[in-house]
Design a protein around this motif. Sequence first.
Motif, PDB file in Angstrom:
ATOM      1  N   ARG A 118      25.807 -28.580 -48.214  1.00 61.75           N
ATOM      2  CA  ARG A 118      25.019 -28.432 -46.992  1.00 61.75           C
ATOM      3  C   ARG A 118      25.368 -29.523 -45.986  1.00 61.75           C
ATOM      4  N   TRP A 119      25.111 -29.216 -44.711  1.00 60.37           N
ATOM      5  CA  TRP A 119      25.390 -30.177 -43.653  1.00 60.37           C
ATOM      6  C   TRP A 119      24.648 -31.489 -43.889  1.00 60.37           C
ATOM      7  N   TYR A 120      23.389 -31.380 -44.275  1.00 64.16           N
ATOM      8  CA  TYR A 120      22.593 -32.585 -44.442  1.00 64.16           C
ATOM      9  C   TYR A 120      23.121 -33.434 -45.593  1.00 64.16           C
ATOM     10  N   ASP A 136      24.493 -21.919 -40.085  1.00 64.27           N
ATOM     11  CA  ASP A 136      24.162 -21.854 -41.505  1.00 64.27           C
ATOM     12  C   ASP A 136      24.087 -23.272 -42.059  1.00 64.27           C
ATOM     13  N   PRO A 137      22.961 -23.666 -42.663  1.00 67.25           N
ATOM     14  CA  PRO A 137      22.856 -25.019 -43.221  1.00 67.25           C
ATOM     15  C   PRO A 137      23.822 -25.282 -44.368  1.00 67.25           C
ATOM     16  N   ILE A 138      24.362 -24.201 -44.951  1.00 66.05           N
ATOM     17  CA  ILE A 138      25.326 -24.331 -46.040  1.00 66.05           C
ATOM     18  C   ILE A 138      26.736 -24.231 -45.462  1.00 66.05           C
ATOM     19  N   GLY A 154      13.742 -29.132 -48.439  1.00 65.47           N
ATOM     20  CA  GLY A 154      13.933 -30.084 -47.350  1.00 65.47           C
ATOM     21  C   GLY A 154      12.782 -31.059 -47.253  1.00 65.47           C
ATOM     22  N   SER A 180      26.334 -25.542 -53.693  1.00 66.64           N
ATOM     23  CA  SER A 180      26.375 -25.335 -52.249  1.00 66.64           C
ATOM     24  C   SER A 180      26.449 -26.681 -51.544  1.00 66.64           C
ATOM     25  N   SER A 204      30.160 -22.690 -50.383  1.00 60.03           N
ATOM     26  CA  SER A 204      29.640 -22.659 -51.748  1.00 60.03           C
ATOM     27  C   SER A 204      30.784 -22.518 -52.734  1.00 60.03           C
ATOM     28  N   ASN A 256      21.031 -28.665 -38.273  1.00 59.09           N
ATOM     29  CA  ASN A 256      20.062 -27.795 -38.939  1.00 59.09           C
ATOM     30  C   ASN A 256      19.005 -27.259 -37.982  1.00 59.09           C
ATOM     31  N   TRP A 259      14.990 -28.858 -52.571  1.00 54.74           N
ATOM     32  CA  TRP A 259      15.769 -27.849 -51.857  1.00 54.74           C
ATOM     33  C   TRP A 259      15.019 -27.279 -50.660  1.00 54.74           C
TER      34      TRP A 259
END
Length: 271
Positions: A25-27, A13-15, A97, A23, A18, A148, A95
């Motif tokens: 996110r990994w990035y 999951d990229p999130i 990307g 949220s 939350s 991701n 959002w």
Amino acid sequence: MAESSYLVFPSIDPIIFSLGPLSVRWYGLMYLIGFVAAYILAHKRLERTPWTKDQLSDLLFWGFLGVILGGRLGYVLFYQFGMFLEDPLYLFKIWTGGMSFHGGLLGVIIALVIQARRMNASLLQVGDFVAPLVPIGLGAGRIGNFLNAELWGRPTDVPWAVIFPDAGPEPRHPSQLYEFALEGVVLFAILWIYSAKPRPVGAVGGLFLLGYGAFRFIVEFFREPDAHIGLYQMGLSQGQLLCLPMILIGLFLIIRAYKKGEYPPAAAQAK
């Protein structure tokens, strides 16, 4: 080699978590790691400069902003210009990307030009200070790409190949990790060690441009080209074409620096 012998990348999951509408996110976490690392490293070497902590904070803040704005704008213009023409608001849909290193670099350079004037320094002096701070963030960003499961490599049968979700059944180079190793770890080691001693103005920044450009150019041979762009003549990708000016400018700056033999005031006193 049988498919079962390759690593099948799990769907992550990229999130991370939350909190209400927010949220994480990994990035985004990787960007934060890069920014914090740059701040810590900058403070370690601040005493070698004539600048204050407030000037450093302003420099890093505007540099970080340049990364974000330039990275998004560069991605849209360099890689998704057609989509931008169809929907100009796509530029602001962060959002979905999409960040470009080369765009982020241009954004940082613009920020450095503005801040250098405020710091009574040249762009090359400020660039030499900032260059060794960048690779950790680059490496962290590539880990984010890997988590991701994006920007994967070309199909291969090497033992460490990975089958990525949404990339078809073929095992592929984990090119994100190649970039993490070269653009992150190796480039940081080279720049941090090289800049530990006083160097002529422009040499450190030139080495960064040369090093990143060369490493990225090499890894692009293992990275899957953007599907909507493909490869240009001679089998070069968009990323490789964007790296060629970096390599040439980096070489020029290094040669120029050693020919002029100019050192910043603080470095000249340390020699």
